[in-house]
Write an enzyme that holds these catalytic residues in place. Structure first.
Site, PDB file in Angstrom:
ATOM      1  N   GLN A  72       0.827  -1.207   0.000  1.00 26.33           N
ATOM      2  CA  GLN A  72       0.000   0.000   0.000  1.00 26.33           C
ATOM      3  C   GLN A  72       0.865   1.263   0.000  1.00 26.33           C
ATOM      4  O   GLN A  72       0.477   2.301   0.545  1.00 26.33           O
ATOM      5  CB  GLN A  72      -0.953  -0.002   1.199  1.00 26.33           C
ATOM      6  CG  GLN A  72      -2.137  -0.925   1.011  1.00 26.33           C
ATOM      7  CD  GLN A  72      -2.926  -0.599  -0.256  1.00 26.33           C
ATOM      8  OE1 GLN A  72      -3.172   0.560  -0.573  1.00 26.33           O
ATOM      9  NE2 GLN A  72      -3.320  -1.629  -0.996  1.00 26.33           N
ATOM     10  N   SER A  73       2.029   1.192  -0.612  1.00 26.56           N
ATOM     11  CA  SER A  73       2.941   2.336  -0.611  1.00 26.56           C
ATOM     12  C   SER A  73       2.390   3.513  -1.419  1.00 26.56           C
ATOM     13  O   SER A  73       2.117   3.384  -2.620  1.00 26.56           O
ATOM     14  CB  SER A  73       4.284   1.895  -1.194  1.00 26.56           C
ATOM     15  OG  SER A  73       5.079   3.017  -1.499  1.00 26.56           O
ATOM     16  N   ASN A  74       2.260   4.641  -0.746  1.00 28.41           N
ATOM     17  CA  ASN A  74       1.883   5.883  -1.437  1.00 28.41           C
ATOM     18  C   ASN A  74       3.024   6.348  -2.327  1.00 28.41           C
ATOM     19  O   ASN A  74       2.808   6.949  -3.373  1.00 28.41           O
ATOM     20  CB  ASN A  74       1.583   6.989  -0.422  1.00 28.41           C
ATOM     21  CG  ASN A  74       0.459   6.613   0.513  1.00 28.41           C
ATOM     22  OD1 ASN A  74      -0.644   6.325   0.066  1.00 28.41           O
ATOM     23  ND2 ASN A  74       0.741   6.587   1.813  1.00 28.41           N
ATOM     24  N   CYS A  76       5.185   4.415  -3.951  1.00 31.63           N
ATOM     25  CA  CYS A  76       5.195   3.655  -5.207  1.00 31.63           C
ATOM     26  C   CYS A  76       4.120   4.164  -6.155  1.00 31.63           C
ATOM     27  O   CYS A  76       4.360   4.317  -7.357  1.00 31.63           O
ATOM     28  CB  CYS A  76       5.005   2.156  -4.935  1.00 31.63           C
ATOM     29  SG  CYS A  76       6.455   1.395  -4.165  1.00 31.63           S
TER      30      CYS A  76
END
Ligand SMILES: *Cc1c(COP(=O)(O)O)cnc(C)c1O
Length: 327
Positions: A72-74, A76
């Site tokens: 859930q990386s913002n 990325c």
């Protein structure tokens, strides 16, 4: 130094008062800086870092970007959007197994054209060589560290402080304390260097998001911040020496592991949503906003002061926690 940025967002982001919460916490006046509104594929603080990083990649003829993070990386997701705009191939290496259903940031990264590689185990350190060696021989890969946190990325937050200073002057606001979420350190390093250059005197209360690793005695983030600042100082011609004790970091709210939603984050998300109509995220800003409200409730900071919360984004991750957030 990279004077020119690759334009990815809409700046300045709004700075405004939280009218209703300022009435509820009547000993304080609360303001918010809206980096959730940077405009890059639903916004966030990584946009500022990526304006410098993407410029560096383009100037040096890199044609593939590699970065990494949680599913859930913002970071990325914003990197995928930045690469789409700049016309660079984007690879993201995310921890864990491929889920059946893509949700939140992972879904958006996919829609934005990133090639997503799953590590299938829980290693935090990712072997980029393994992935970059699989690339076609004619590609020149540019590696962006986790969170875009290096000295070049941090320049985005040096600018952010210049932007803040102009807004404070034109709106005639004085800020005593600044709260924000600190995780990979680039935001904090940039803010600290920015304050030094702008000659602004604001007390920082960065809320540490990630759980402390006992074997590192909890100083690993401070060390990372110092390292980024020391590199950044060279780019900015800052002379000042920084040591670990110069790095503020509040570690009272990081007991739950990274990305674990607790009643703290839920109560903060509810409080800002119900009183101001603004959405926080479950991983970073929910935790940091909870920490700020807790400090206000317990009157841990000087009464009658002006407080700024830097909203660093993260909205898409809410959807990954649909179940927990309905409780
Ligand atoms: C990455 C991120 C942060 C933390 O910024 P760092 O520079 O990694 O410390 C805070 N909030 C959100 C929403 C983020 O995505």
């Amino acid at each position: 130094m990279y004077n020119n940025k690759y334009n990815l967002g809409f700046f300045p982001t709004p700075l405004h008062k939280l009218n209703n919460l300022s009435k509820i916490y009547s000993d304080y006046t609360l303001f918010i800086k809206r980096d959730d509104q940077t405009g890059l594929a639903s916004g966030g603080n990584k946009t500022r870092k990526l304006e410098y990083l993407i410029k560096q990649a383009l100037d040096n003829n890199y044609d593939a970007v590699f970065t990494t993070g949680a599913q859930q990386s913002n970071h990325c997701r914003q990197t995928a959007a930045a690469c789409a705009q700049a016309g660079i191939e984007c690879h993201i290496v995310v921890r864990g197994k491929e889920p059946k259903t893509y949700q939140g940031n992972l879904l958006l990264s996919h829609l934005l054209g990133a090639k997503i590689h799953f590590t299938n185990d829980n290693r935090k350190e990712i072997d980029f060589n393994e992935f970059t060696s699989k690339l076609e021989k004619n590609k020149k890969p540019f590696i962006i560290p986790i969170g875009g946190s290096n000295s070049v990325g941090a320049l985005g937050f040096v600018d952010a402080i210049k932007e803040l200073k102009l807004q404070l002057t034109s709106q005639d606001i004085h800020i005593d304390y600044l709260f924000f979420a600190s995780s990979s350190g680039g935001t904090q390093a940039g803010i600290m260097l920015g304050l030094e250059l702008a000659d602004l005197n604001i007390e920082l209360i960065p809320i540490k998001i990630d759980k402390d690793e006992p074997e590192r005695q909890g100083v690993e983030l401070e060390e990372a911040i110092i390292e980024i600042m020391n590199e950044g100082k060279k780019l900015l011609n800052i002379e000042k020496q920084y040591t670990l004790k110069d790095i503020p970091l509040n570690k009272e709210y990081n007991e739950a592991d990274y990305g674990v939603l607790t009643s703290n984050e839920i109560s903060a998300i509810n409080e800002l949503a119900l009183n101001e109509g603004i959405l926080l995220d479950p991983v970073y800003t929910g935790r940091a906003f909870y920490g700020m409200l807790d400090c206000l409730k317990k009157k841990k900071i000087k009464q009658n002061s002006n407080i700024l919360f830097w909203h660093t984004g993260g909205l898409p991750a809410l959807f990954e926690h649909a179940e927990g957030l309905r409780k």
